[in-house]
Design a protein around this motif. Structure first.
Motif, mmCIF file in Angstrom:
data_model
loop_
_atom_site.group_PDB
_atom_site.id
_atom_site.type_symbol
_atom_site.label_atom_id
_atom_site.label_comp_id
_atom_site.label_asym_id
_atom_site.label_seq_id
_atom_site.Cartn_x
_atom_site.Cartn_y
_atom_site.Cartn_z
ATOM 1 N N LYS A 76 0.831 -1.193 0.000
ATOM 2 C CA LYS A 76 0.000 0.000 0.000
ATOM 3 C C LYS A 76 0.873 1.254 0.000
ATOM 4 O O LYS A 76 1.825 1.366 0.769
ATOM 5 N N ILE A 77 0.550 2.186 -0.898
ATOM 6 C CA ILE A 77 1.284 3.448 -0.989
ATOM 7 C C ILE A 77 0.639 4.457 -0.061
ATOM 8 O O ILE A 77 -0.518 4.836 -0.243
ATOM 9 N N GLU A 78 1.373 4.884 0.963
ATOM 10 C CA GLU A 78 0.838 5.843 1.936
ATOM 11 C C GLU A 78 1.534 7.196 1.867
ATOM 12 O O GLU A 78 0.986 8.197 2.334
ATOM 13 N N TYR A 79 2.732 7.237 1.285
ATOM 14 C CA TYR A 79 3.484 8.482 1.187
ATOM 15 C C TYR A 79 4.027 8.668 -0.229
ATOM 16 O O TYR A 79 4.301 7.688 -0.940
ATOM 17 N N VAL A 80 4.170 9.910 -0.641
ATOM 18 C CA VAL A 80 4.775 10.239 -1.931
ATOM 19 C C VAL A 80 5.737 11.409 -1.739
ATOM 20 O O VAL A 80 5.672 12.135 -0.735
ATOM 21 N N GLU A 81 6.619 11.550 -2.704
ATOM 22 C CA GLU A 81 7.508 12.713 -2.742
ATOM 23 C C GLU A 81 7.099 13.580 -3.925
ATOM 24 O O GLU A 81 6.950 13.087 -5.034
ATOM 25 N N ILE A 82 6.896 14.856 -3.693
ATOM 26 C CA ILE A 82 6.542 15.802 -4.747
ATOM 27 C C ILE A 82 7.751 16.677 -5.029
ATOM 28 O O ILE A 82 8.355 17.237 -4.101
ATOM 29 N N GLU A 83 8.114 16.786 -6.304
ATOM 30 C CA GLU A 83 9.264 17.610 -6.713
ATOM 31 C C GLU A 83 8.814 18.583 -7.790
ATOM 32 O O GLU A 83 8.195 18.191 -8.782
ATOM 33 N N THR A 84 9.117 19.855 -7.610
ATOM 34 C CA THR A 84 8.817 20.849 -8.621
ATOM 35 C C THR A 84 9.954 20.905 -9.639
ATOM 36 O O THR A 84 11.045 20.369 -9.401
#
Length: 269
Positions: A212-220
């Motif tokens: 299960k995916i609970e966290y993500v990394e967002i990059e601009t």
């Protein structure tokens, strides 16, 4: 089967599945920086592919001054030509004028990098001819005099081999997906949580064998990053549209706004 055959077959199958899923995709082929065509549809003449490669070579040469390119879209009355770059591999697609470009681009940014990462994991030296050494090139074993009994000598020789094999095992780095920023607001919306559609979450979970995916990394595209929680988008109208809903407070922190592209990558802890 040679390693280049494995890559070509896997990428060809990926293109075929994309065309089956997206009938508006009229032509597609994958080539390398060297100009070598890795996979493509049989309906596109070879001379047409060569002309397209010549046209994009000029774009690549000019783009080196700004650090390269990730995607190029050329629109005309009859349809759209799109180029996606994935390291040394480049995908060219021709779509009809009525094609859902958001859906096709989202599918492309997920499927092709995933296939390339899996192939790299299986074989870390893709598309290179590997020939067996001739008898004259085979190094002769070196015998080192030692009073140690033969059994103990064999054990000491096996340990570094196991250690070397472990260090050569390639690690799997999940690919980042480019998604379009959409606002999300409300009194009950947490400021540390973004929302992605169920289709994208399911593709990520398949990469990690159902975890299960609970966290993500967002990059601009300016290099700013943040780690946050992720939940599925509740509104079905955003399904398959390549959207990430981000709270306004997080948008201010990342200095982004609605309609901009960001890279989103799953995190497994």
């Amino acid at each position: 089967m040679m390693e280049e055959d494995v890559y070509a077959i896997a990428l060809q199958n990926a293109l075929n599945e994309m065309r089956n899923t997206c009938p508006d995709m009229q032509h597609a082929f994958i080539f390398k920086e060297t100009g070598e065509i890795v996979a493509g549809d049989a309906e596109t003449p070879q001379k047409v592919i060569v002309r397209v490669l010549d046209a994009f070579n000029g774009i690549f040469n000019r783009a080196k001054a700004i650090g390269g390119i990730e995607a190029v879209t050329l629109k005309c009355g009859g349809g759209t030509v799109t180029l996606h770059s994935f390291g040394e591999h480049h995908l060219v697609m021709v779509t009809s004028a009525n094609a859902d470009l958001n859906y096709i681009n989202t599918l492309t940014r997920v499927l092709i990098p995933t296939v390339l990462k899996l192939l790299e994991k299986i074989s870390p030296t893709p598309l290179k001819n590997i020939s067996a050494p001739s008898p004259s090139q085979t190094p002769k074993p070196i015998t080192i005099p030692t009073p140690t009994p033969p059994v103990e000598e064999k054990e000491t020789l096996e340990e570094p081999v196991e250690e070397e094999l472990k260090t050569e095992t390639p690690s799997f780095e999940p690919p980042a997906t480019q998604l379009i920023v959409e606002n999300i607001g409300g009194l009950l919306v947490p400021s540390d949580t973004v929302r992605v559609d169920n289709e994208t979450l399911a593709q990520w979970e398949n990469m990690f064998e159902g975890k299960k995916i609970e966290y993500v990394e967002i990059e601009t595209f300016d290099g700013k990053t943040t780690k946050c929680k992720v939940k599925p988008i509740k509104d079905s109208k955003y399904l398959g549209k390549g959207i990430v809903q981000i709270p306004e407070k997080m948008q201010l922190t990342l200095e982004i706004k609605k309609g901009e592209l960001v890279r989103v990558k799953p995190i497994i802890e």
